[in-house]
Design a protein around this motif. Sequence first.
Motif, mmCIF file in Angstrom:
data_model
loop_
_atom_site.group_PDB
_atom_site.id
_atom_site.type_symbol
_atom_site.label_atom_id
_atom_site.label_comp_id
_atom_site.label_asym_id
_atom_site.label_seq_id
_atom_site.Cartn_x
_atom_site.Cartn_y
_atom_site.Cartn_z
ATOM 1 N N GLY A 402 0.803 -1.338 0.033
ATOM 2 C CA GLY A 402 -0.141 -0.064 -0.173
ATOM 3 C C GLY A 402 0.666 1.256 -0.007
ATOM 4 O O GLY A 402 0.358 2.156 0.437
ATOM 5 N N LEU A 403 2.096 1.091 -0.566
ATOM 6 C CA LEU A 403 2.789 2.360 -0.725
ATOM 7 C C LEU A 403 2.408 3.567 -1.243
ATOM 8 O O LEU A 403 2.655 4.650 -1.157
ATOM 9 C CB LEU A 403 4.387 2.080 -1.042
ATOM 10 N N ASP A 404 1.465 3.201 -2.332
ATOM 11 C CA ASP A 404 0.984 4.329 -3.197
ATOM 12 C C ASP A 404 -0.107 5.158 -2.050
ATOM 13 O O ASP A 404 -0.125 6.392 -2.228
ATOM 14 C CB ASP A 404 0.242 3.894 -4.317
ATOM 15 N N PHE A 405 -0.767 4.531 -1.391
ATOM 16 C CA PHE A 405 -1.663 5.385 -0.265
ATOM 17 C C PHE A 405 -0.799 6.177 0.777
ATOM 18 O O PHE A 405 -1.144 7.260 0.840
ATOM 19 C CB PHE A 405 -2.711 4.379 0.174
ATOM 20 N N LEU A 406 0.028 5.279 1.214
ATOM 21 C CA LEU A 406 1.054 6.120 1.989
ATOM 22 C C LEU A 406 1.613 7.309 1.446
ATOM 23 O O LEU A 406 1.679 8.480 2.092
ATOM 24 C CB LEU A 406 2.074 5.297 2.801
ATOM 25 N N GLY A 451 3.587 8.487 -5.637
ATOM 26 C CA GLY A 451 2.359 8.303 -5.278
ATOM 27 C C GLY A 451 1.435 8.031 -6.383
ATOM 28 O O GLY A 451 0.766 7.090 -6.611
ATOM 29 N N MET A 452 1.386 9.206 -7.395
ATOM 30 C CA MET A 452 0.611 9.056 -8.368
ATOM 31 C C MET A 452 0.974 7.937 -9.486
ATOM 32 O O MET A 452 0.215 7.097 -10.057
ATOM 33 C CB MET A 452 0.480 10.217 -9.269
ATOM 34 N N ALA A 453 2.294 7.587 -9.598
ATOM 35 C CA ALA A 453 2.793 6.666 -10.421
ATOM 36 C C ALA A 453 2.283 5.257 -9.920
ATOM 37 O O ALA A 453 1.881 4.495 -10.762
ATOM 38 C CB ALA A 453 4.164 6.574 -10.414
ATOM 39 N N LEU A 454 2.474 5.145 -8.678
ATOM 40 C CA LEU A 454 1.996 3.873 -8.193
ATOM 41 C C LEU A 454 0.416 3.357 -8.190
ATOM 42 O O LEU A 454 -0.013 2.485 -8.539
ATOM 43 C CB LEU A 454 2.580 3.472 -6.647
ATOM 44 N N TRP A 457 -0.280 2.628 -11.709
ATOM 45 C CA TRP A 457 -0.097 1.093 -11.943
ATOM 46 C C TRP A 457 -1.053 -0.008 -11.085
ATOM 47 O O TRP A 457 -1.739 -0.814 -11.806
ATOM 48 C CB TRP A 457 1.209 0.670 -11.141
ATOM 49 N N ARG A 458 -1.583 0.577 -9.891
ATOM 50 C CA ARG A 458 -2.548 -0.219 -9.303
ATOM 51 C C ARG A 458 -3.930 -0.371 -9.925
ATOM 52 O O ARG A 458 -4.703 -1.226 -10.308
ATOM 53 C CB ARG A 458 -2.830 0.241 -7.876
ATOM 54 N N LEU A 459 -4.479 1.040 -10.465
ATOM 55 C CA LEU A 459 -5.678 0.907 -11.218
ATOM 56 C C LEU A 459 -5.424 0.386 -12.575
ATOM 57 O O LEU A 459 -6.607 -0.139 -12.867
ATOM 58 C CB LEU A 459 -6.169 2.569 -11.021
ATOM 59 N N SER A 460 -4.550 0.460 -13.240
ATOM 60 C CA SER A 460 -4.293 -0.114 -14.293
ATOM 61 C C SER A 460 -4.524 -1.671 -14.407
ATOM 62 O O SER A 460 -5.364 -2.289 -14.865
ATOM 63 C CB SER A 460 -3.154 0.346 -15.299
ATOM 64 N N GLY A 497 3.620 -0.679 -18.252
ATOM 65 C CA GLY A 497 3.828 -0.009 -19.385
ATOM 66 C C GLY A 497 3.212 1.396 -19.410
ATOM 67 O O GLY A 497 3.448 2.555 -19.721
ATOM 68 N N ALA A 498 1.897 1.359 -19.027
ATOM 69 C CA ALA A 498 0.726 2.296 -18.881
ATOM 70 C C ALA A 498 1.572 3.305 -17.764
ATOM 71 O O ALA A 498 1.257 4.392 -18.179
ATOM 72 C CB ALA A 498 -0.580 1.684 -18.393
ATOM 73 N N THR A 499 2.287 2.766 -16.813
ATOM 74 C CA THR A 499 2.329 3.639 -15.555
ATOM 75 C C THR A 499 3.771 4.508 -16.245
ATOM 76 O O THR A 499 3.763 5.605 -15.919
ATOM 77 C CB THR A 499 3.177 2.861 -14.514
ATOM 78 N N GLY A 500 4.625 3.770 -17.070
ATOM 79 C CA GLY A 500 5.805 4.837 -17.572
ATOM 80 C C GLY A 500 5.281 5.432 -18.523
ATOM 81 O O GLY A 500 5.692 6.886 -18.624
#
Length: 860
Positions: A402-406, A451-454, A457-460, A497-500
Amino acid sequence: MTTRYVLQALRRRPAETLAAALAVALTVAFLVALGSFTTRTGARLTERAAARVPVDWQVQVTPGSDPAVARDALAATPGLTGFRAVDYAKVRGLTSKSADGQTRTTGAAYVVSLPADYASFAPGQLRTLGGSLVGAALQQQTAANLAAAPGDTVTVLGSGRTVAVTGVAELPTADSFFQVVGAPAGSGASAPPDNVLLVAPERFRDLVGSATVIHQFHVRLNHGELPSDPARAADLITLRSNHLVADIAGSALIGDNLEVALSAAREDAIYAGLLVLLLGVPALVLAGVVALLLISLRNDRQRRDLALLRLRGVTPRRAATLLGLVALIDGLLGAALGAVLARALGTVSVPWLAGGTAAGVLLAVVTELAPVARLLRGGPPTVQDAATALPATRSPLPLRLGLDFLLLAGSAMVFWLTSRGGYKVVVVPEGVPVASVNYAALLAPALLWPGMALLTWRLSALVLARRGRRPGTDPSGRLPDLRRDVLRRRRRVVARGATGLAVAVAVTVSAAVFTTTYDRQARVDTALTVGSDVAITLPADSGGTLDPAIAAVPGVTAVEQVSHRLVYVGPDLQDLYGVDAATVGRAAPLEDAFTPGSSVRAVMANLAATRDGVLLSQETLHDYQLHTGDAVRLRLRTDQGAYRSIGFHVVGVITEFATAPRDSFVVANRSYLAEATGRPAVETLLVRTGHPARVAAAIRPPTGAQVNDTTSPRVAVVSASGLAAGSLSGLARLSLTFGLLLAGASAGLVLVAGAVQRRRATTALAVLGATARQRAGFLWTEARALVALGVIGGLVAGGLVAAQLIKVLNGIFDPPPHHPVVPWDFVAATVLAVLATAAATTAVTARWTGRVDASRLRDL
């Protein structure tokens, strides 16, 4: 063997070498250009700050000391371009008799001795408004108080001596000219004297009589010797002034105007560094990631080469050397190409060129050898290892934790804590040679990026993990169910790839929104200083008037008249601007930030509806305990030449206005001002046009009037923000150009990498009987999902980052923006570039992977 292997590797696979070199070149060029921009920005800020100082030092002889001691010490000081002796004396007042026999007397006045060449020695210190400064000249306000003009006679009270007035002058930098030398910062006089008589040295002693004389030497320094960094330049000037003070052993004090100007530029330099950090570094990291992705395309080939080398008995060290030499050549070629590209973009800094070249070589070597090192540590690889590997579907560790939420929660918390109290990221205390930076505020965007990158990634991955409907018939042979299932199984790779791609789009969009917002506010800032696109001005209370007809030239869309007067608010002399409140917005820049607590249009409408209404600064309201609706009496000069008390009613507060100073000023209705004083004179014309330079050149002003426009040399426009004066055009072009290239490159490279990874799968499909169109369908399905998720995620992340950057760096804007400005045309161009690159890349890779030959079959 070594040379033969390297040459054969380059000859047999030139496309891979060229791709790796281009990737390194892009990163090197961006790094060198970014660093060189930072260096040039500091140099421009130093040059501009120094150019605005008419007199660098004011060396004041202490009471009882011999002026010759200071003169001799100055003559021996290195780095001086010259100095002039200037003497001051405060007298009881000045008096004059007009032609009608009326006598006017001022309060306390200063008589100043200036050498004949002082105006040329210190350009910008004096401005001739009438007559000649050679002889005896009155300050413009003094001439108004005495109703005197060239040819009249003025008597100095105390000595009783008279002098014939030869001219009228304005002192644009009177604050520093009459500063209290040696006093602590902030303890000097709150305002320069209203009454000043400038005389030649040979008349000075006779006119002042027994009054106490203050001896000064005004000094100009060689600005070409200053370091490029404003902070270092300020420190150097301080050390020189300290050395001079020590040489003269207390015989004089120094008013260091140059150090004050350079210290003020420190804040702009720090903001420039922060802009590079917050706008340039994310793009630089992205450039490195794109380079890594491009270089890593040869990793599969390297694994097979390494396996063959090991099968033939080559030692791990020897194998690493062979592959490392290929990587070194990639890096050297890319670094050389990047240096040429950076040089083509503009002047480069030699240290940054060397550093960028070294970084490019290191990037290529590390990127190409890292997988090799892992394989060598894990034992001899086999050629067919990669063929049996299946893509991982488990979420990566950061998402499981859960690093993105943190990170996003931390960013929101830091942003709220640092912004709730009206903080400033950069604080430069007056008189303190140290600038402090609130780096805690920078944590907000620093945490928001990963945070937005992760989160993307999660939502994708969640979107791609959805199971489709139950398989059905497929009469068209398009295999939709199989393609959807393959996409779901490859969701980790596609989401990555979508995150990049999202990060690439976010970098470009955030830079575009920030720089567009900044550019708009910089134009507002400059227009505030000038007054409008073009402004024609006479000195306040000069007695002259401007005819609006002189601004009737082609290209003008609106002209507004402003009466610029001097007014006493209590004992304080302030600028008063009489405007047509209902229409002034046609030419003058108006922002809601000018009127705290209300919209500027509502305040101006209230002023227009109140005949005797007046807008005062927050400082004036506080100092005199005034509130909206209160009656206030201000002293203004009437048509009789004397000051008279006139009643007004406070209708609001105003913090900024066209041509107004940054401290206290007054805005009132022009019609009421003319009626109450009997003086309808217009001292300023504000001109709105889309062609400032052309219109300014076409206007023919009367004698004594100045014409300025927003495209004038920025040194001549004393802008509230040093960076606004210099603009961010260089950083904007750099970030947006590379951002656009990187966004397109990211889309293309991510899809190429995916196609390379699926080369064996498409070959297997061909063996199983799938047509070329069916095999290409898998690539197109993956490309659509990747681009859609990447673009949407990038636009959202870029908008959030830009909004946070604008808020965090709010101190750089003057006035602050009401909302971010989105360049929709550039955003659309970015999205179209990504879509076009993705479509072209997918079409090419579909044809490439669709080929089935003996070499492809052997790879199976």
